[in-house]
Design an enzyme around this catalytic site. Structure first.
Site, PDB file in Angstrom:
ATOM      1  N   LYS A  69       1.281  17.655   6.253  1.00  0.00           N
ATOM      2  CA  LYS A  69       0.621  18.255   5.156  1.00  0.00           C
ATOM      3  C   LYS A  69      -0.036  19.803   5.445  1.00  0.00           C
ATOM      4  CE  LYS A  69      -1.319  13.717   3.204  1.00  0.00           C
ATOM      5  NZ  LYS A  69      -0.550  13.853   1.791  1.00  0.00           N
ATOM      6  N   ARG A  75       3.850   3.642   0.590  1.00  0.00           N
ATOM      7  CA  ARG A  75       4.837   2.570   0.165  1.00  0.00           C
ATOM      8  C   ARG A  75       5.372   1.948   1.303  1.00  0.00           C
ATOM      9  NH1 ARG A  75       8.095   7.475  -2.503  1.00  0.00           N
ATOM     10  NH2 ARG A  75       5.993   8.151  -2.682  1.00  0.00           N
TER      11      ARG A  75
END
Length: 488
Positions: free
Chosen positions: A274, A348
């Site tokens: 990130k 996920r």
């Protein structure tokens, strides 16, 4: 904090602060008039000076020199019956105004609210006070928590006392659970690790006889074939944990509701690193896990007749020589293979194996809660939680619970047309679906692992925490989920 309810005479009520309402025309309610008479008309005289704002929810503290109460907090109400949203606004405004006093007694149950009974009003007032009184002070040298230690509700009639106490208890538990979620979310990543969360779950079980906790470590997850979950944890020195908290409040034949929380205690993005700006906020990536902790806390306080399982998928997502790489292929517990195109789509991956594992409880319903996608923030901002469900009734019930508590959600599509975005040339599926409809395709990914049961997904990436000057976890969607469970 101690919450209580009683029928009281405001002219004799001892308190650091009593809370009364004045309508849009400057008229006091019954208790306000009684207090004003006991003070020789001081309150009415001060109100006529016009210092109290005209907007609904405006507040003013008036020091009292006569009578047992030390102060009166006056709040601006409306011209007639209030909407539920207006009453919540009043409750929040008064709670923030009195949190600096040691105790307070509210007379706001005298107000009329459309489509709401007095138990609901009591619940909102207790929840607002409990939430306003929270302050994160663990690492602030010399900081003190807010002093408010006792909150009393005046009940207009004795026959209402039992109903008000029931609403008060729900509101207090709602605040307690939300504040636990906020505390866990606000903790730094070097404190709140997967092992820390596991320890908190075990400690909770020791306090409550109806609650049991088990923790699956990496070795056990390996034996169960949780390759997707473990692919996220392999880049960190912190071991992963799949935490299971089981509350048994009904017969063993009653199917449980299962809540699944994403517990990425810090998310660097892994090899798909990130940007550094605001990366500190990635400690909030476990707010889904924090919220299911909060719901469980409220449930063990209220002890309703239901069975509830809370599963926490806890891991760190870090870059290292052992971390997953873009292009890696892993096998999930379901046997389905996943091509990892972006290691920052890690939530996920831990969730899909946990959702598969959740089927062992033979649940009536499974709801997962996750700070899953930045795309949900773009779609809905921070006002609404993104809601996906494979059954209409479940979606409607969750939306209704959100409306009743003000912890709102908005239903998003879960159509088959979006599934093709997850097609992979090398595996059964890939873990991202491109820029378009990113929150939807993430939900579609999870839907592939929930086809055998009734399921909903709550994407709380926008609602779980605030940035900027008010940075901190919000405790959402504890209120919505608690309301949903209690309405069942």
């Amino acid at each position: 904090m101690r919450f209580s309810a009683k029928v009281s005479d405001i002219s004799k009520q001892r308190a650091a602060c009593v809370i009364i309402a004045v309508d849009s025309k400057g008229k006091l309610g019954a208790s306000g008039k009684a207090l004003d008479a006991a003070c020789g008309g001081t309150i009415d005289e001060i109100l006529k000076r016009g210092d109290l704002g005209l907007k609904l929810g405006s507040t003013m503290v008036i020091p009292l020199t006569e009578g047992p109460a030390q102060r009166a907090l006056v709040v601006r109400s409306g011209p007639g019956a209030l909407s539920q949203a207006e009453f919540r606004k009043l409750a929040s405004a008064t709670a923030n105004a009195v949190k600096g006093f040691k105790d307070a007694c509210s007379y706001l149950l005298e107000l009329e609210v459309d489509d709401a009974d007095i138990a609901w009003q009591a619940q909102q007032l207790a929840a607002a006070v409990g939430l306003a009184s929270y302050k994160f002070t663990r690492y602030q040298t010399g900081a003190d928590p807010y002093p408010l230690a006792k909150f009393t509700l005046h009940v207009p009639a004795s026959k209402m006392l039992k109903t008000v106490k029931a609403g008060l208890a729900v509101g207090a538990a709602q605040a307690s659970g939300s504040n636990l979620a906020r505390e866990l979310g606000n903790l730094p990543g070097n404190t709140c690790t997967p092992s820390y969360l596991a320890a908190q779950a075990r400690a909770m079980a020791k306090k409550h006889p109806k609650l049991t906790t088990t923790v699956l470590d990496g070795k056990k997850m390996q034996s169960l074939g949780m390759g997707a979950f473990l692919s996220v944890a392999k880049g960190s020195d912190e071991p992963p944990a799949l935490i299971a908290m089981h509350y048994k409040g009904a017969s063993s034949s009653t199917k449980p509701v299962v809540l699944v929380g994403k517990g990425i205690t810090f998310d660097t993005g892994g090899i798909s690193l990130k940007p550094g700006l605001a990366m500190d906020e990635m400690k909030f990536d476990m707010c889904g896990a924090a919220s299911v902790f909060g719901v469980m806390q409220a449930i063990v306080e209220l002890e309703p007749a239901l069975n509830l399982v809370c599963l926490v998928a806890a891991a760190e997502n870090m870059p290292s020589g052992g971390a997953s790489k873009p292009g890696d292929i892993v096998t999930s517990m379901s046997g389905k293979t996943i091509e990892i195109l972006n290691t920052d789509a890690e939530g996920r991956l831990v969730l899909c194996d946990t959702l598969t594992y959740a089927a062992k409880y033979k649940p009536e319903i499974i709801i997962d809660v996750a700070t899953l996608t930045g795309a949900c923030v773009i779609a809905l901002g921070n006002h609404a939680t993104g809601l996906y469900a494979n059954q209409d009734q479940l979606a409607q019930d969750l939306i209704a619970a959100g409306e009743r508590t003000g912890d709102r959600a908005w239903r998003m599509p879960l159509w088959d047309e979006y599934q093709t975005a997850l097609d992979s040339n090398f595996a059964d599926m890939q873990n991202i679906g491109g820029r378009e409809a990113g929150s939807v395709t993430a939900a579609c990914f999870l839907a592939r692992f929930t086809e055998s049961y009734t399921w909903a997904h709550l994407d709380i990436a926008g609602s779980a925490w605030n940035s900027g000057a008010a940075k901190g976890a919000t405790g959402r969607p504890v209120s919505m989920l608690l309301e949903y469970l209690l309405q069942r």
